[in-house]
Write an enzyme that holds these catalytic residues in place. Structure first.
Site, mmCIF file in Angstrom:
data_model
loop_
_atom_site.group_PDB
_atom_site.id
_atom_site.type_symbol
_atom_site.label_atom_id
_atom_site.label_comp_id
_atom_site.label_asym_id
_atom_site.label_seq_id
_atom_site.Cartn_x
_atom_site.Cartn_y
_atom_site.Cartn_z
ATOM 1 N N ASP A 28 -6.614 10.424 -4.437
ATOM 2 C CA ASP A 28 -5.909 9.402 -3.669
ATOM 3 C C ASP A 28 -4.579 9.150 -4.377
ATOM 4 O OD1 ASP A 28 -5.338 7.567 -1.732
ATOM 5 O OD2 ASP A 28 -6.948 6.170 -2.229
ATOM 6 N N ASN A 29 -3.664 8.522 -3.667
ATOM 7 C CA ASN A 29 -2.397 8.073 -4.266
ATOM 8 C C ASN A 29 -1.625 9.203 -4.950
ATOM 9 O OD1 ASN A 29 -2.817 5.330 -3.482
ATOM 10 N ND2 ASN A 29 -4.299 5.152 -5.140
ATOM 11 N N CYS B 290 0.844 -1.187 0.000
ATOM 12 C CA CYS B 290 0.000 0.000 0.000
ATOM 13 C C CYS B 290 0.882 1.240 0.000
ATOM 14 C CB CYS B 290 -0.907 0.001 1.226
ATOM 15 S SG CYS B 290 -2.021 1.418 1.282
#
Length: 888
Positions: free
Chosen positions: A274-275, A141
């Site tokens: 996100d990310n 992750c």
């Protein structure tokens, strides 16, 4: 015939006692032992996931729902290389889609958009139409180790510890094969979009890849339906998901429903929000308010960065030392403790080193690294469940590796912190300082474990403290130091108990300085490329060096420097040269390269180049700047420690292209350490041989008196038939042109006498010239005088051929070959008529011609023999070694 695991239902939903289908190869990493959950955890009872059975020992990072968890670090590590499903971390954004038998039968993956053939595939269709494959892949992750940043400043993400990493065997089909089948319009379709079946407030989870990445099979992107040989568990994407090796977990869409070829990247909400690693100066509050930052493609995360963590000692582990006072001399067999942990990197890059420090970065020592992934590289296996398991042609690293480091408990007791950092083959290294960012993603500063020391009546008690505890539970040295008012971005690990032992100052690390402090010139890539190649400049680790002053004395010959003129020579230089050579390099330092080394690599001719250097060797295998792959065909033992390795070319009729007297660089990857090593060798193949090349290799294997052994020869010993290595060349300052003509250092020499001295496997370049002289029908004059030194008679290589040549050319009315052996091990065999002892000037006087302008001396052997025996002995005999001695 590939079959689905039966029943094709996750074990947690049916038959929880199922184990991973066996692989018949005992050499591979062990398949994990499953402890499949059989009950619904109370925390899930009132959530949409009240039907999913889960491991109750998971550390929940976002409360009851959605389900985002990591297992405690020690059990994951102890499970081994492959992680069982019940310990594999989980990242969900919402409820898990519930797939019953009806939904499973009707599951289709729609592939549409800018393509010629729109399709809808069932999982059975994928199996029937495409090659089923299995790859080991580590998933990480992007938030792994996030809590460390959250302790400094609360970010927009939740508290991952160091357990957001897991590895499994993933079975499915290559995305590249599917894309080839549907025939995208790649000129327009620059992106491949993936969408899952989950229901989220802002639409299903989706993201995308550049089509150039997605269609490349070596990137290993899979549409997968099995994990460790069993159907995916619901939390891991049942029935089918995307696997993108080397990238963050956020790019691997679960419950895959749709693949679209598009001119634009994914427009899904979480593709943007996100990310991302946003600039450091942007606070979480600003990032939440100023949406434009999230749409900037420069801040997107795809590939993993290099990272490592310490697993043992575990958090709160206690080590009690019952021994004599630490200020006394300890026994040579003093107690040791083995530090252990993991490391990984992204983009297929290998972790090349893991370093341990016991003084917070003043001194570093190398840890031992184990690469279980490499065990698959020698395996070609087809299986009814796993499909094709074949990493034999892959050199990419998509999995974690394990490191260990033995340290004396005395040193631990005198330390306050253990730090670890890793570096990958792209020379990316974990930084000392934290890059604080709004999402706290990709945190990879040094992983440190504090050592808390307490004096006891019987000795010393050491208690270890990890930086944080995952989730909301308090603990770790970061929170402790923050509470005490410290700046935890610059931690100070003072012992909490009085240390009665007087400490000695730690000496600075013995780094090898390869630069000059006054070489301040800045050199552009363009200037480097245009510089006169006869006065060669080259680059090592971003610094520019002038090799002109070293051309005449370089042991690898002038060509070894000239071939890297205007190029980056870091890889070859570091792999080949000793510490002494690296220290000598400083005096040739010119300045610093302005620009990226990648800019130099992009200017190199490839194998299809039409440049002059490429065209000169287009009809032969060897190229001086391009590594060519060759495959091991046979191995043949020659004596107790020497083997003949025969390699084949991809094209059987391709000549090698190696002039007599030249050598080649050989590069291979060690199977035990994963280290890439290289050195120069002279093959023993005949010059006119095509399609094959022979290397005569004397093995220096690890032993009690030499625990390390020879890096390169140990690597050769590990090779199996079918394995590949790489070669490039030709290299060297000497070339025998034939009919008494030698070219050395670009000067033509007319030779009537060749005096040769070699030791052990140094016979290989000597033999090459020897054969050429005696196979030359136009040369009836050149005389050869050979002294060949070995330990024992059994060590003499190619003795049968040498003796045969002596019978043909060394006897008779006009002998042209004088052959003399010398053995250093006493006593010599009965009936031995040659010399014994060491190489001396007396040996040269007795068996070499007198010095003359038409004579050259060719030598090849250990450095000590050349420096301490050959050169002094020749000088005493009247030879001018600067003008007459050629050292291979």
């Amino acid at each position: 015939m590939v079959e689905f695991p039966q029943p094709f239902i996750p074990p947690s939903l049916q038959e929880p006692g199922r184990e991973c289908p066996a692989l018949p190869l005992a050499s591979l990493p062990k398949l994990p032992i499953n402890d499949t959950p059989t009950v619904i955890v109370d925390l899930d009872a009132q959530t949409p996931d009240n039907w999913v059975k889960r491991n109750p020992d998971f550390v929940r990072l976002t409360g009851k729902h959605p389900f985002n968890v990591e297992a405690p670090l020690t059990p994951v590590f102890n499970a081994g290389f492959l992680t069982p499903a019940h310990l594999h971390f989980v990242r969900n954004h919402g409820a898990v889609p519930r797939v019953d038998e009806t939904k499973l039968r009707n599951w289709r993956i729609r592939v549409h958009g800018l393509l010629e053939r729109e399709c809808s595939f069932s999982i059975q269709d994928l199996k029937d139409k495409f090659q089923v494959v299995t790859l080991p892949v580590t998933l990480v992750c992007a938030g792994n180790r996030r809590k460390e940043q959250n302790v400094v400043r609360k970010s927009l993400g939740f508290n991952w510890g160091a357990g957001g990493v897991s590895t499994a065997l993933w079975t499915g089909v290559y995305l590249a094969d599917i894309l080839e089948y549907v025939k995208p319009f790649y000129k327009e379709a620059k992106h491949v979009i993936f969408e899952g079946d989950d229901e989220l407030p802002n639409g299903p989870y989706g993201t995308s890849q550049r089509s150039s990445v997605a269609r490349e099979k070596r990137n290993g992107i899979l549409i997968a339906w099995a994990m460790n040989g069993l159907p995916l568990e619901p939390d891991h994407g049942f029935p089918v998901r995307l696997i993108v090796p080397g990238q963050i977990g956020g790019r691997m869409v679960k419950w895959l429903r749709r693949v679209e070829l598009s001119a634009k990247e994914s427009q899904h909400y979480l593709h943007f929000f996100d990310n991302r690693v946003l600039p450091m100066q942007l606070s979480p509050e600003q990032a939440r308010a100023e949406k434009e930052w999230w749409y900037d493609p420069r801040y997107m995360i795809n590939e993993l960065n290099v990272n490592s963590a310490i697993v043992k000692p575990a958090h709160q582990e206690v080590l009690e030392i019952h021994s004599h006072p630490l200020n006394q001399t300890t026994s040579p067999r003093e107690a040791t403790y083995t530090l252990r942990g993991y490391a990984y990197s992204g983009g297929g890059r290998r972790v090349t080193r893991v370093e341990i420090s016991l003084d917070d970065g003043v001194c570093w020592k190398l840890a031992d690294i184990d690469y279980p992934e490499d065990l698959y590289r020698s395996v070609y296996h087809e299986d009814p469940v796993y499909g094709l398991l074949d990493l034999t042609e892959r050199d990419t690293c998509f999995c974690w590796c394990f490191w260990k480091f033995d340290v004396s408990v005395k040193d631990l007791a005198e330390s306050t912190v253990i730090a670890v950092r890793a570096m990958d083959e792209g020379l990316s290294i974990q930084p000392r300082d934290m890059y604080l960012n709004a999402t706290s993603m990709m945190n990879n500063w040094w992983f440190r474990v504090a050592i808390l020391r307490t004096e006891t009546k019987s000795g010393v008690k050491l208690k270890f403290e990890h930086p944080t505890i995952p989730g909301v539970k308090p603990g770790g040295w970061m929170e402790r130091l923050k509470t005490s008012g410290q700046d935890i971005m610059q931690p100070d690990f003072e012992p909490i108990a009085t240390d009665t032992v007087e400490r000695q100052p730690v000496p600075p690390p013995s780094a090898i300085l390869m630069t000059k402090s006054d070489a301040n010139r800045l050199i552009t890539v363009d200037e480097l490329q245009k510089h006169d190649k006869s006065t060669p400049w080259f680059v090592i680790q971003g610094e520019v060096y002038d090799g002109t002053g070293y051309l005449d004395e370089h042991p690898g010959g002038t060509d070894s420097i000239l071939l890297v003129a205007g190029d980056d020579a870091t890889e070859d230089f570091i792999a080949i040269h000793s510490d002494d050579a690296k220290m000598k390099l400083a005096k040739f330092h010119v300045g610093t390269l302005v620009g990226k080394v990648d800019d130099l690599k992009s200017l190199r001719p490839d194998s299809n180049s039409t440049s002059d250097t490429a065209s000169l060797t287009s009809s032969v295998l060897l190229h001086p700047k391009i590594w060519k792959t060759i495959k091991l065909k046979t191995t043949q033992p020659i004596n107790h420690d020497t083997y003949l390795f025969r390699f084949s070319f991809s094209e059987a009729n391709t000549p090698l292209g190696l002039p007599v007297g030249k050598h080649v660089f050989v590069r291979l990857k060690r199977k035990d350490t994963g280290e890439i090593v290289q050195r120069a060798y002279t093959p023993v193949s005949k010059p006119d041989t095509s399609g094959e090349i022979d290397f005569l290799i004397k093995l220096y294997l690890p032993s009690s008196h030499n625990p390390i052994g020879g890096k390169m020869t140990t690597g050769f010993h590990q090779l199996e038939v079918g394995d590949c290595i790489e070669v490039k060349g030709p290299l060297g300052s000497f070339e025998w042109k034939g009919n008494g003509i030698a070219l050395w250092r670009n000067v033509v020499h007319k030779v009537q006498h060749l005096a040769m001295i070699c030791g052990g496997s140094g016979i290989t370049p000597i033999l090459q010239v020897l054969r050429s002289v005696f196979d030359d029908d136009h040369d009836r004059i050149t005389k050869i005088f050979l002294i060949y030194a070995n330990k024992t008679e059994e060590d003499i290589l190619c003795k049968e051929e040498l003796d045969s040549l002596f019978k043909i050319h060394g006897l008779g009315e006009h002998p042209r070959f004088n052959l003399h052996y010398i053995l250093s091990t006493l006593p010599v065999p009965l009936g031995w008529t040659h010399s014994s002892g060491r190489v001396t000037e007396d040996l040269f006087r007795a068996h070499f011609p007198t010095p003359a302008d038409d004579c050259l001396v060719l030598a090849c052997g250990p450095d000590a023999m050349i420096a301490n025996a050959v050169k002094p002995g020749l000088v005493k005999c009247g030879w001018n070694v600067e003008k007459s001695l050629v050292v291979f």
